[in-house]
Design a protein around this motif. Structure first.
Motif, PDB file in Angstrom:
ATOM      1  N   PRO A 155      -1.614 -12.746  -1.242  1.00 28.56           N
ATOM      2  CA  PRO A 155      -1.796 -11.409  -0.670  1.00 28.56           C
ATOM      3  C   PRO A 155      -2.544 -11.483   0.663  1.00 28.56           C
ATOM      4  CG  PRO A 155      -2.410 -11.419  -2.983  1.00 28.56           C
ATOM      5  CD  PRO A 155      -2.181 -12.851  -2.580  1.00 28.56           C
ATOM      6  N   TYR A 171      -4.274  -9.060   3.911  1.00 29.98           N
ATOM      7  CA  TYR A 171      -4.791  -7.771   4.362  1.00 29.98           C
ATOM      8  C   TYR A 171      -4.887  -7.854   5.875  1.00 29.98           C
ATOM      9  CZ  TYR A 171      -5.762  -7.221  -0.540  1.00 29.98           C
ATOM     10  OH  TYR A 171      -5.626  -7.139  -1.900  1.00 29.98           O
ATOM     11  N   THR A 229      -0.829  -5.994   3.152  1.00 25.50           N
ATOM     12  CA  THR A 229      -1.275  -4.607   3.122  1.00 25.50           C
ATOM     13  C   THR A 229      -1.953  -4.309   4.445  1.00 25.50           C
ATOM     14  OG1 THR A 229      -1.646  -4.725   0.729  1.00 25.50           O
ATOM     15  CG2 THR A 229      -2.757  -2.949   1.920  1.00 25.50           C
ATOM     16  N   GLU A 260       3.812  -1.340  10.069  1.00 22.58           N
ATOM     17  CA  GLU A 260       4.279  -1.941   8.821  1.00 22.58           C
ATOM     18  C   GLU A 260       4.048  -3.442   8.878  1.00 22.58           C
ATOM     19  OE1 GLU A 260       8.969  -2.584   9.226  1.00 22.58           O
ATOM     20  OE2 GLU A 260       8.392  -0.469   9.201  1.00 22.58           O
TER      21      GLU A 260
END
Length: 188
Positions: free
Chosen positions: A84, A86, A100, A94
């Motif tokens: 993941p 950030y 994220t 986007e």
């Protein structure tokens, strides 16, 4: 609480990257750093990845990593691509898979990430995002990889950061046969 670890390549004259738009491509870390990338370098990078379960970056690092790792395959590439991410950016609307976009107050968002259960959050590179991170005391460890090279041009470590004097404590040093010396600092 999760730990935020920043890891940055630095030349002996303090250069961390090229200037954008680039007028000194020799200042790009992949150009001056790659002659020193060896097994010890890879091993230390792997050690940083242990216990890490998320990446934090600004737009420039995110885009550079997406380009560099997006087409690669293998164990390390899979780890980099699947972890993941950030991304703090005022211009992106986007981001890709497993990423994220941090919106709103970045300091608050990063503080919330650190409060969540999980492993370390690793941030590669130093840039504009660091102003906010350092101002708010959000970085738990700095790993500055000093390379035995003088670049002569480019963007310097914390150039234009504009935050107050920040004192750090030297926590450890790791020396590589290639001449790289990693200084690990923690907040004082």
């Amino acid at each position: 609480m999760r730990k935020l670890i920043e890891s940055t390549f630095v030349s002996l004259d303090g250069v961390i990257d090229d200037t954008r738009p680039s007028t000194a491509s020799r200042a790009e870390p992949q150009n001056w750093g790659s002659p020193y990338w060896d097994e010890k370098h890879a091993g230390y990078s792997g050690k940083l990845m242990q216990g890490t379960d998320a990446f934090l970056s600004g737009r420039l690092t995110y885009e550079a990593f997406a380009e560099a790792w997006g087409e690669r395959e293998g164990e390390v590439a899979d780890l980099m691509n699947n972890m993941p991410k950030y991304v703090a950016s005022r211009t992106l609307t986007e981001v890709g898979p497993n990423a994220t976009l941090l919106t709103g107050d970045v300091a608050e968002e990063v503080a919330k990430l650190k409060e969540q259960p999980g492993g370390n959050i690793l941030k590669w590179g130093t840039g504009e995002l660091d102003r906010t991170l350092v101002e708010h005391g959000l970085v738990d460890e700095f790993h500055f990889w000093y390379f035995p090279v003088i670049v002569g041009a480019g963007k310097h470590l914390f150039e234009g950061a504009g935050f107050d004097t920040t004192h750090l404590k030297l926590a450890d040093i790791d020396r590589f046969d290639s001449g790289i010396v990693v200084h690990i600092y923690v907040p004082k």
